[in-house]
Design an enzyme around this catalytic site. Structure first.
Site, short mmCIF file in Angstrom:
data_model
loop_
_atom_site.label_atom_id
_atom_site.label_comp_id
_atom_site.label_asym_id
_atom_site.label_seq_id
_atom_site.Cartn_x
_atom_site.Cartn_y
_atom_site.Cartn_z
N GLY A 122 0.82 -1.21 0.00
CA GLY A 122 0.00 0.00 0.00
C GLY A 122 0.85 1.25 0.00
N GLY B 28 -0.62 -5.37 0.84
CA GLY B 28 -1.86 -5.09 0.15
C GLY B 28 -2.12 -5.99 -1.03
N GLU C 66 5.25 -6.79 7.26
CA GLU C 66 4.95 -5.52 7.94
C GLU C 66 5.69 -5.31 9.26
OE1 GLU C 66 1.67 -6.33 5.09
OE2 GLU C 66 2.73 -7.53 6.57
N ASP D 165 -2.04 -6.80 8.00
CA ASP D 165 -3.46 -6.42 7.99
C ASP D 165 -4.11 -6.92 6.70
OD1 ASP D 165 -2.09 -4.54 6.37
OD2 ASP D 165 -3.54 -2.96 6.82
#
Length: 346
Positions: A65, A113, A136, A144
Site C-alpha cells: 500500500g 496489500g 509488515e 493487515d
C-alpha cells in the site's frame, strides 16, 4: 478507465489491471476506490460473468500500500491514514464476499496489500515468479488486509512464522500452503487470461489444463521446527525456544526476529490468535481497522518507515526495544474496540 488502474470488459470478463509499475503497483486510495467502483458496476451486469485481477507492466503484482501516505498522516492526526484503511478494507471485504468468480494472477511480488486483494479470489494463480509475503513487522506495522484471517488458518504455526519473520514464499510454497489454487508457468499466464476471456464459464477447466505440478515446497522441510519454535502466542516464549535450540536454521530466524518491531510482533501474535476464532471476515476487518488506526500513529511505524523506506539505513530504533518491555497494557489499548461512530463498516 486508464490510470493507476486499467478497467475494461473483454468478452464476459471484467478486467482490473493494476498500473503503477514504478511502485510495483502499490495501492493508493484512488486505486482502491477504482476497484470498488468497478466491482459495484459489475455486480448486477449480466454481461460480466467473471473478474480477472492482475497487473500491467512491471516486475510484480502488487508490493503493498501507500506507505508514505500512511506515515505522513500517522505523524499528524492520522485522518488520511484512517480513510485509506477504511477504503482498502472495504475493497478487501467486497472481493471476499463477491458472488462472481475472481481470478487473481500473483505473477511476481505479492506483498501486504497485494496479499489482501489476491487471497479473497476464488482462483489464485502462482508462478515461478511469485514472491508472497506479509513483511509488515519490519516497518512497525502488522499483517493487515485480512492477514489475521488468512494466516491464522494456515497449517500448524506457519502463519505465526510468516507474520513474525516476513518470510517470502515462492510460488511452490504459496501453492503448497493453499494460498494459491493453481501453479502455472509464467509463460502460460497470458494464454490462461485469453482463454478465460474467450469462455468465462471455463475458468476451472482452463487453469486445470495449464497448471503444472510445482517444485517441492522448501518451507515444508522446516515444518516441524516452525511448529515447535513458534508454538506459543507469547513472544518471549518464542524467543526463548529459538535461543535454546542451537541449530543453524533457528539462529537465522533469531537474527531475523531481532530486526523486527517487538511491539508489532506482539500485535501480530494476538491478531492471529483472535483471528482464528472470528465469526466472519467483516469482524476481522473491523478489528484490524481499530488496530491499524492506532498502530499507524505509534513510534515504531514512523521509525520503521524512516529506516526502511526514507533514509534506507535499515537500522530502526524500536521503542520499546525488546519483547519484555512491551507491556500487555499497551497491546490491550491497541486492540480496544473503537466507539460505534468511529468503527469500520463494510
Amino acid at each position: 478507465m486508464t490510470g493507476e488502474v486499467v478497467i475494461t470488459v473483454e468478452g464476459g470478463v471484467g478486467r482490473i489491471r493494476l498500473n503503477r509499475p514504478k511502485a510495483i503497483h502499490a495501492l493508493t486510495l484512488a486505486m482502491c476506490e477504482a476497484v470498488l467502483a468497478a466491482l459495484e458496476d459489475w455486480r448486477d451486469a449480466d454481461q460480466v460473468k467473471a473478474i480477472i485481477l492482475d497487473h500491467a507492466d512491471g516486475r510484480g503484482f502488487c508490493a503493498g500500500g501507500d506507505i508514505r501516505l500512511l506515515a505522513d498522516s500517522g505523524a499528524g492526526d492520522g485522518s488520511a491514514a484512517r480513510h485509506f484503511f477504511a477504503t482498502e478494507y472495504r475493497m478487501n471485504h467486497r472481493l471476499f464476499t463477491y458472488a462472481k468468480p475472481i481470478v487473481a494472477f500473483m505473477d511476481g511480488i505479492t506483498m501486504g496489500g497485494g496479499v489482501g486483494i489476491s487471497q479473497p479470489a476464488r482462483f489464485r494463480i502462482a508462478t515461478e515468479n511469485t514472491r508472497l509475503a506479509m513483511p509488515e513487522t519490519g516497518i512497525g506495522l502488522f499483517p493487515d488486509v485480512g492477514g489475521g484471517w488468512y494466516l491464522s488458518r494456515l497449517p500448524g504455526r506457519i502463519g505465526q512464522y510468516l507474520a513474525l519473520t516476513g518470510h517470502r514464499l515462492d510460488g511452490a510454497e504459496t501453492h503448497a500452503l493453499g494460498l494459491a489454487t493453481h501453479y502455472l508457468p509464467a509463460g502460460q499466464v497470458e494464454a490462461a487470461k485469453a482463454r478465460i476471456v474467450a469462455g468465462a464459464d471455463t475458468i476451472a477447466a482452463v487453469l486445470d489444463d495449464l497448471a503444472l505440478s510445482p517444485p517441492d515446497a522448501r518451507i515444508l522441510a522446516h515444518r516441524d521446527a516452525i511448529d515447535r519454535l513458534f508454538a506459543s502466542d507469547d513472544l518471549e516464549e518464542i524467543f526463548a525456544a529459538i535461543e535454546s535450540d542451537g541449530g543453524a536454521w533457528a539462529a537465522e530466524q533469531l537474527a531475523t526476529l531481532r530486526t523486527k518491531s517487538p511491539q508489532t510482533m506482539k500485535v501480530s501474535l494476538r491478531l492471529l490468535a483472535e483471528g482464528a476464532a472470528m465469526a466472519s471476515f467483516a469482524d476481522e476487518m473491523r478489528q484490524e481497522y481499530a488496530v491499524a488506526s492506532r498502530v499507524v500513529q505509534r513510534h515504531d511505524f514512523l521509525e520503521g518507515v524512516r529506516a526502511v523506506i526514507i533514509d534506507k539505513d535499515n537500522a530502526p530504533r524500536w521503542d520499546p526495544p525488546t519483547p519484555e518491555a512491551v507491556s500487555t497494557t499497551v497491546i490491550d489499548a491497541i486492540f480496544e474496540p473503537l466507539p460505534d461512530a468511529e468503527a469500520w463498516i463494510p
